[in-house]
Write a protein that holds these residues in place. Sequence first.
Motif, PDB file in Angstrom:
ATOM      1  N   HIS A  87       0.873  -1.185   0.000  1.00  0.00           N
ATOM      2  CA  HIS A  87       0.000   0.000   0.000  1.00  0.00           C
ATOM      3  C   HIS A  87       0.900   1.223   0.000  1.00  0.00           C
ATOM      4  N   ASP A  88       0.298   2.416  -0.198  1.00  0.00           N
ATOM      5  CA  ASP A  88       1.099   3.640  -0.311  1.00  0.00           C
ATOM      6  C   ASP A  88       1.186   4.429   0.994  1.00  0.00           C
ATOM      7  N   GLY A  89       0.678   3.900   2.097  1.00  0.00           N
ATOM      8  CA  GLY A  89       0.789   4.562   3.392  1.00  0.00           C
ATOM      9  C   GLY A  89      -0.345   5.497   3.741  1.00  0.00           C
ATOM     10  N   THR A  90      -1.299   5.723   2.810  1.00  0.00           N
ATOM     11  CA  THR A  90      -2.454   6.568   3.114  1.00  0.00           C
ATOM     12  C   THR A  90      -3.560   5.725   3.740  1.00  0.00           C
ATOM     13  N   TYR A  91      -4.438   6.416   4.459  1.00  0.00           N
ATOM     14  CA  TYR A  91      -5.503   5.683   5.145  1.00  0.00           C
ATOM     15  C   TYR A  91      -6.377   4.920   4.151  1.00  0.00           C
ATOM     16  N   GLN A  92      -6.773   5.588   3.076  1.00  0.00           N
ATOM     17  CA  GLN A  92      -7.673   4.943   2.124  1.00  0.00           C
ATOM     18  C   GLN A  92      -7.023   3.734   1.469  1.00  0.00           C
ATOM     19  N   ASP A  93      -5.729   3.806   1.172  1.00  0.00           N
ATOM     20  CA  ASP A  93      -5.070   2.663   0.537  1.00  0.00           C
ATOM     21  C   ASP A  93      -4.825   1.540   1.538  1.00  0.00           C
ATOM     22  N   ILE A  94      -4.565   1.878   2.799  1.00  0.00           N
ATOM     23  CA  ILE A  94      -4.457   0.828   3.825  1.00  0.00           C
ATOM     24  C   ILE A  94      -5.791   0.110   3.978  1.00  0.00           C
ATOM     25  N   ARG A 145     -11.503  15.168  -2.116  1.00  0.00           N
ATOM     26  CA  ARG A 145     -11.468  15.309  -0.655  1.00  0.00           C
ATOM     27  C   ARG A 145     -12.264  14.202   0.016  1.00  0.00           C
ATOM     28  N   VAL A 146     -13.454  13.899  -0.534  1.00  0.00           N
ATOM     29  CA  VAL A 146     -14.287  12.852   0.069  1.00  0.00           C
ATOM     30  C   VAL A 146     -13.591  11.498  -0.028  1.00  0.00           C
ATOM     31  N   LYS A 147     -12.924  11.232  -1.165  1.00  0.00           N
ATOM     32  CA  LYS A 147     -12.200   9.972  -1.336  1.00  0.00           C
ATOM     33  C   LYS A 147     -10.828   9.994  -0.668  1.00  0.00           C
ATOM     34  N   PHE A 148     -10.445  11.188  -0.161  1.00  0.00           N
ATOM     35  CA  PHE A 148      -9.178  11.386   0.527  1.00  0.00           C
ATOM     36  C   PHE A 148      -7.998  11.045  -0.375  1.00  0.00           C
ATOM     37  N   VAL A 149      -8.037  11.617  -1.572  1.00  0.00           N
ATOM     38  CA  VAL A 149      -6.927  11.546  -2.510  1.00  0.00           C
ATOM     39  C   VAL A 149      -6.700  12.954  -3.044  1.00  0.00           C
ATOM     40  N   THR A 150      -5.609  13.149  -3.740  1.00  0.00           N
ATOM     41  CA  THR A 150      -5.360  14.444  -4.353  1.00  0.00           C
ATOM     42  C   THR A 150      -6.165  14.583  -5.632  1.00  0.00           C
ATOM     43  N   VAL A 151      -6.330  15.831  -6.078  1.00  0.00           N
ATOM     44  CA  VAL A 151      -7.068  16.061  -7.316  1.00  0.00           C
ATOM     45  C   VAL A 151      -6.341  15.440  -8.498  1.00  0.00           C
ATOM     46  N   GLY A 152      -5.007  15.498  -8.488  1.00  0.00           N
ATOM     47  CA  GLY A 152      -4.244  14.884  -9.568  1.00  0.00           C
ATOM     48  C   GLY A 152      -4.449  13.385  -9.630  1.00  0.00           C
ATOM     49  N   GLU A 153      -4.489  12.721  -8.466  1.00  0.00           N
ATOM     50  CA  GLU A 153      -4.745  11.274  -8.457  1.00  0.00           C
ATOM     51  C   GLU A 153      -6.162  10.971  -8.912  1.00  0.00           C
ATOM     52  N   HIS A 154      -7.097  11.816  -8.517  1.00  0.00           N
ATOM     53  CA  HIS A 154      -8.501  11.572  -8.890  1.00  0.00           C
ATOM     54  C   HIS A 154      -8.720  11.726 -10.391  1.00  0.00           C
ATOM     55  N   ARG A 211     -14.627  20.943   8.012  1.00  0.00           N
ATOM     56  CA  ARG A 211     -14.439  20.003   9.113  1.00  0.00           C
ATOM     57  C   ARG A 211     -13.841  18.673   8.686  1.00  0.00           C
ATOM     58  N   ALA A 212     -13.514  18.506   7.401  1.00  0.00           N
ATOM     59  CA  ALA A 212     -12.959  17.237   6.941  1.00  0.00           C
ATOM     60  C   ALA A 212     -11.561  17.448   6.416  1.00  0.00           C
ATOM     61  N   PRO A 213     -10.607  16.571   6.762  1.00  0.00           N
ATOM     62  CA  PRO A 213      -9.240  16.694   6.235  1.00  0.00           C
ATOM     63  C   PRO A 213      -9.179  16.275   4.785  1.00  0.00           C
ATOM     64  N   ARG A 244     -14.093  12.088  14.362  1.00  0.00           N
ATOM     65  CA  ARG A 244     -13.776  11.707  12.990  1.00  0.00           C
ATOM     66  C   ARG A 244     -12.678  10.651  12.962  1.00  0.00           C
ATOM     67  N   ALA A 245     -11.652  10.810  13.787  1.00  0.00           N
ATOM     68  CA  ALA A 245     -10.577   9.818  13.845  1.00  0.00           C
ATOM     69  C   ALA A 245     -11.103   8.467  14.338  1.00  0.00           C
ATOM     70  N   LYS A 246     -11.998   8.473  15.330  1.00  0.00           N
ATOM     71  CA  LYS A 246     -12.579   7.230  15.829  1.00  0.00           C
ATOM     72  C   LYS A 246     -13.427   6.552  14.753  1.00  0.00           C
ATOM     73  N   ASP A 247     -14.119   7.346  13.947  1.00  0.00           N
ATOM     74  CA  ASP A 247     -14.912   6.753  12.863  1.00  0.00           C
ATOM     75  C   ASP A 247     -14.010   6.048  11.856  1.00  0.00           C
ATOM     76  N   ARG A 248     -12.901   6.660  11.510  1.00  0.00           N
ATOM     77  CA  ARG A 248     -11.985   6.040  10.557  1.00  0.00           C
ATOM     78  C   ARG A 248     -11.336   4.779  11.146  1.00  0.00           C
TER      79      ARG A 248
END
Length: 569
Positions: A79-86, A493-502, A564-566, A157-161
């Motif tokens: 994985h690439d170390g990001t939450y979504q990829d983990i 932002r919702v998918k928690f990736v960069t715009v370039g990746e999206h 309110r969202a990272p 938010r952290a507990k939800d993730r």
Amino acid sequence: MPGITTPLRERKSRKPTGLPNPPMMLLVGPEKSGKSYEAAAGTGSDLIGMTYWIEIGGSEGTADYYGRIKGARYEIVPHDGTYQDILDAIRWAVAQPPVNGKPNMIVVDNMTVLWDMLSDEQALFARRRSARKAQENRRRAPSLDDPVVIDSDLWNRAKDRWGEVLWMLRRHSGPTLLLARQEIVTAFENDKPTRDKTRKIKAERNLPAAVDAIVELHGFGEAHLTGVRTLHWDAKPGETIPFPDFTVDTLLRRLGFEDAVQIRQVTEAQPEAYLQEQDQQSMQQQPQRGQQQRPRENELTGPKAAALIKKALEDPTDPEAALQGIREEWGIRTLAQVSTESRLGKMSADDLITRSLAYIKAQAEKRQQATGDQQRHQDATGTEEGQSEPGSTGMPAVVDEDQAREHREEPSEQQASDPAPDEQTPPDERNAPPPDPEGEEPPPAESPEETSAAEEPQTLPPQRATKAAGPRKKAAEDQARQALLDEADIQARVKFVTVGEHLGPITEAGEPGLGQLRDYIRAHRAEVITLLEEADEPVLADVYRRAPVPDLGIKQKFAAYIDRAPSAQ
């Protein structure tokens, strides 16, 4: 619901199976106590088909090295170390089929780093939020040395993730081994420190309650069982039991893994169902309100008033008396409160009757004036009485009345409250069929007196000259493209990736066209809506579901969520 004693649906109870679920085990200990080593050695158990190793954090990096342990049999999931990829790596491991007819095991090394990462995410977002608020209030932004408070909503938010990771691991049909660090800290009593020391798991505090067994490694070969949920092992709750012959294989057998069911028997709590319940109640109450607001049969409504006025205008004997009869029956006060719509505009039923009466009077005066003008013209040209030319009869009053009755045009269904004036038909055409209300205008040779009000030329508004649409069209396309790029940023932002990746799939060959960008954004809406609903944002998901493509106000709709969202860095 209070007062309901009858079950709302049919149910069928069942007897317990007596079989355990695939265990979720937690192996904790201080640094260099052998946690990863024991996990790697345990992958050689003959109870397991294959082990998928998910390593989080690069401080240890032992997954490749421990592959040389004798009997170790596992594969590393990258994985690439990001939450979504983990999280997606865990999804992939859960979806793998059994190997050689045996369930697979998942190892997560380690959960401490995962919780630290989630905490750092919220700390970064809290600092960015503080800087944004300082800019809005025209204050100095906090420096790196200034402390920033992480608000409770960010911790939630952290507990939800964190909970989403555990939820996905509970979908696994085989055993799961979680590794975490343990710290020796000062014990507190009545919120005051003491001289005693205690051990604390460095992770989210509810992790021990989510697992089936907890094994502490105090050093090499020094294992202790501090918590277990099993009937295959004579262990008393609340006691710490030494585990001298600890191995992962031994722990699996003492937890009854050989008798475990293939699919975990568990029913997850669904707090989001409360929102669905509220929506269903609102939908059920809407028809009831509609029935309460439905007009009674004897109540006067706008369409009913328009139909009555139309019928009165079509009265073959005396339409004026028929209109006055409507006023006498319903009363001026009631008619003034009923709103109607017609070609004359929106007005009350009483005003519509007044306009209709004025129209009938104006038409009668116009016909009478036309008849008088014809009579004077015939007298001036020497036309004798008794001839059959128009207007030569000796009883002008009677003829005028007959003409008014014979050639009165009946309003169509669309002209219930605004009938057009009738065409006058000469006496020598009385046996002809009635004129067509939608027929063409009479030829220009007719005199002004023989032309009805409906046939009089209408003053048309001046038409604007057609201007070149190039610059205006270009500006509209630029607005649409900017709105689509704003929506792409929100989706990222919702998918928690960069715009370039999206946008990577459509930007590799250069800047995409407007149509290609619009289709790409529309194709990813369903995924984003699902993520919003999973993130407990049902209202925002519903607003996004109804938004057009492109939506020029998409940034304003998501402004509160973005605050309110990272986002992915």
